[in-house]
Design an enzyme around this catalytic site. Structure first.
Site, PDB file in Angstrom:
ATOM      1  N   ASP A  13      56.129 -57.470  62.917  1.00  0.00           N
ATOM      2  CA  ASP A  13      56.371 -56.449  63.922  1.00  0.00           C
ATOM      3  C   ASP A  13      57.899 -56.212  63.882  1.00  0.00           C
ATOM      4  OD1 ASP A  13      56.149 -54.860  66.290  1.00  0.00           O
ATOM      5  OD2 ASP A  13      56.854 -56.589  67.433  1.00  0.00           O
ATOM      6  N   LEU A  14      58.363 -55.112  64.435  1.00  0.00           N
ATOM      7  CA  LEU A  14      59.807 -54.833  64.409  1.00  0.00           C
ATOM      8  C   LEU A  14      60.483 -55.107  65.758  1.00  0.00           C
ATOM      9  CD1 LEU A  14      62.399 -53.543  63.213  1.00  0.00           C
ATOM     10  CD2 LEU A  14      61.486 -51.317  63.902  1.00  0.00           C
ATOM     11  N   ASP A  15      60.072 -54.339  66.785  1.00  0.00           N
ATOM     12  CA  ASP A  15      60.754 -54.413  68.087  1.00  0.00           C
ATOM     13  C   ASP A  15      60.525 -55.782  68.737  1.00  0.00           C
ATOM     14  OD1 ASP A  15      61.628 -51.698  67.995  1.00  0.00           O
ATOM     15  OD2 ASP A  15      59.633 -51.037  68.587  1.00  0.00           O
ATOM     16  N   THR A  21      65.137 -54.682  70.062  1.00  0.00           N
ATOM     17  CA  THR A  21      64.875 -53.351  70.604  1.00  0.00           C
ATOM     18  C   THR A  21      63.810 -53.391  71.706  1.00  0.00           C
ATOM     19  OG1 THR A  21      63.716 -53.158  68.515  1.00  0.00           O
ATOM     20  CG2 THR A  21      65.619 -51.735  68.816  1.00  0.00           C
ATOM     21  N   LYS A  49      54.558 -53.972  75.660  1.00  0.00           N
ATOM     22  CA  LYS A  49      55.030 -54.370  74.322  1.00  0.00           C
ATOM     23  C   LYS A  49      53.941 -54.125  73.279  1.00  0.00           C
ATOM     24  CE  LYS A  49      58.533 -57.719  75.600  1.00  0.00           C
ATOM     25  NZ  LYS A  49      58.910 -59.143  75.624  1.00  0.00           N
ATOM     26  N   SER A 120      54.937 -51.834  62.566  1.00  0.00           N
ATOM     27  CA  SER A 120      55.477 -51.486  63.885  1.00  0.00           C
ATOM     28  C   SER A 120      54.802 -50.240  64.435  1.00  0.00           C
ATOM     29  CB  SER A 120      56.983 -51.216  63.772  1.00  0.00           C
ATOM     30  OG  SER A 120      57.461 -50.672  64.988  1.00  0.00           O
ATOM     31  N   ALA A 121      54.535 -50.260  65.741  1.00  0.00           N
ATOM     32  CA  ALA A 121      53.935 -49.098  66.413  1.00  0.00           C
ATOM     33  C   ALA A 121      54.966 -48.007  66.669  1.00  0.00           C
ATOM     34  CB  ALA A 121      53.327 -49.543  67.732  1.00  0.00           C
ATOM     35  N   LYS A 151      47.653 -50.995  68.236  1.00  0.00           N
ATOM     36  CA  LYS A 151      47.466 -52.402  68.555  1.00  0.00           C
ATOM     37  C   LYS A 151      46.855 -52.470  69.966  1.00  0.00           C
ATOM     38  CE  LYS A 151      51.702 -53.574  66.038  1.00  0.00           C
ATOM     39  NZ  LYS A 151      53.094 -54.062  66.117  1.00  0.00           N
ATOM     40  N   GLU A 175      54.738 -61.580  65.581  1.00  0.00           N
ATOM     41  CA  GLU A 175      54.700 -60.637  66.704  1.00  0.00           C
ATOM     42  C   GLU A 175      55.373 -61.181  67.958  1.00  0.00           C
ATOM     43  OE1 GLU A 175      53.847 -57.861  68.092  1.00  0.00           O
ATOM     44  OE2 GLU A 175      52.779 -56.769  66.549  1.00  0.00           O
ATOM     45  N   ASP A 176      55.820 -60.277  68.837  1.00  0.00           N
ATOM     46  CA  ASP A 176      56.323 -60.714  70.152  1.00  0.00           C
ATOM     47  C   ASP A 176      55.473 -60.141  71.284  1.00  0.00           C
ATOM     48  OD1 ASP A 176      57.158 -58.012  69.936  1.00  0.00           O
ATOM     49  OD2 ASP A 176      58.685 -58.380  71.473  1.00  0.00           O
TER      50      ASP A 176
HETATM   51  C1  BG6 Z   1      56.435 -50.872  69.754  1.00  0.00           C
HETATM   52  C2  BG6 Z   1      57.120 -51.346  71.012  1.00  0.00           C
HETATM   53  O1  BG6 Z   1      56.988 -51.527  68.655  1.00  0.00           O
HETATM   54  O2  BG6 Z   1      56.614 -49.471  69.596  1.00  0.00           O
HETATM   55  C3  BG6 Z   1      56.641 -50.541  72.216  1.00  0.00           C
HETATM   56  O3  BG6 Z   1      56.791 -52.720  71.220  1.00  0.00           O
HETATM   57  C4  BG6 Z   1      56.835 -49.051  71.946  1.00  0.00           C
HETATM   58  O4  BG6 Z   1      57.389 -50.950  73.344  1.00  0.00           O
HETATM   59  C5  BG6 Z   1      56.101 -48.675  70.660  1.00  0.00           C
HETATM   60  O5  BG6 Z   1      56.307 -48.285  73.031  1.00  0.00           O
HETATM   61  C6  BG6 Z   1      56.279 -47.194  70.307  1.00  0.00           C
HETATM   62  O6  BG6 Z   1      57.628 -46.961  70.031  1.00  0.00           O
HETATM   63  P1  BG6 Z   1      58.328 -45.532  69.931  1.00  0.00           P
HETATM   64  O7  BG6 Z   1      59.701 -45.867  69.403  1.00  0.00           O
HETATM   65  O8  BG6 Z   1      57.518 -44.728  68.964  1.00  0.00           O
HETATM   66  O9  BG6 Z   1      58.337 -44.938  71.295  1.00  0.00           O
HETATM   67 MG    MG Z   2      57.272 -56.061  69.342  1.00  0.00          MG
END
Ligand code: BG6
Ligand code: MG
Length: 225
Positions: A13-15, A21, A49, A120-121, A151, A175-176
């Site tokens: 996962d990224l954030d 982030t 998250k 990452s989402a 997810k 993942e977090d």
């Molecule tokens: C996920 C985050 O990686 O991405 C979420 O954990 C976030 O908090 C989701 O809502 C979507 O991100 P973005 O940048 O497309 O709004």
């Molecule tokens: Mg995350």
């Protein structure tokens, strides 16, 4: 040792895993909630998250004391406003913002010939990875725009494994978010969660910080499962 599985890839996962982030997403949602007069705590933020931008907004709006019905257009405007705040926050990111231990962990994985991927989402993933200077550390970055399900659906992790050309059972996911851990487990992968163990009943391993990621130890635990 389980002879049928062999570690071939680690999918991140990224954030909140590669960089913090997750904190910026929190700050941008908090500002949006404050503007709308909706209570918003860090504890409630845990539910957001890993969740897509629009689904996060809907969760946030569900906390309003007096329910308000927004049109689809208004929902899009609110989501765009949150994203604008978030994009301002990520403009300050530099390679110094990689979370502790990540550079070494990724380098150790790659030095043994294993693959790495990002699941990452976030639609801002490429911008964040570029600012961190780590685009070339990952063999695959899944394009979330091409997916049907968010997810905790396993689609994003299954897509990463397919694009890497490996079996899901031969992957570790990191993942977090609880929704992310459920996505990893739904994909049939080994799940490493970062954070408070109380949030991750389904993870195979929970580490309190990325500084605890140790490739050799993790590979041994994986192969012994
Ligand atoms: C996920 C985050 O990686 O991405 C979420 O954990 C976030 O908090 C989701 O809502 C979507 O991100 P973005 O940048 O497309 O709004
Ligand atoms: Mg995350």
């Amino acid at each position: 040792m389980n002879e049928t599985r062999k570690l071939k890839a680690v999918i991140f996962d990224l954030d909140g895993v590669i960089t913090d982030t997750a904190e910026y997403h929190y700050q941008a949602w908090k500002a949006t909630a404050t503007e709308l007069g909706i209570p918003f705590t860090r504890e409630f933020n845990e539910n957001l998250k890993g969740v897509s931008r629009m689904d996060s907004l809907k969760l946030l709006l569900s906390q309003a004391e007096k329910p308000v019905n927004y049109s689809d257009e208004e929902l899009v405007q609110l989501a765009d406003r949150k994203n604008k705040l978030y994009v301002e926050l990520i403009e300050t990111i530099t390679p110094a913002d990689l979370l502790p231990g990540i550079t070494e962990f990724v380098a150790d994985i790659r030095s043994t010939g294993l693959k790495t991927g990002i699941a990452s989402a976030s639609k801002n993933a490429i911008a964040v990875l570029t600012r961190l200077g780590v685009m070339d550390h990952f063999d695959v970055i899944v394009d979330v725009n091409k997916l049907k399900n968010s997810k905790p659906d396993p689609e994003i992790f299954l897509t990463a494994a397919a694009q890497l050309g490996v079996e899901p059972a031969d992957c570790i996911g990191v993942e977090d978010a609880a929704s992310g851990v459920d996505a990893i487990k739904g994909a049939g992968m080994f799940a490493v969660a970062i954070g408070n163990a109380a949030h991750f009943p389904h993870a195979d391993i929970v580490l309190s910080s990325t500084a605890e990621l140790n490739f050799r130890e993790l590979a041994q635990t994986f192969e012994g499962k």
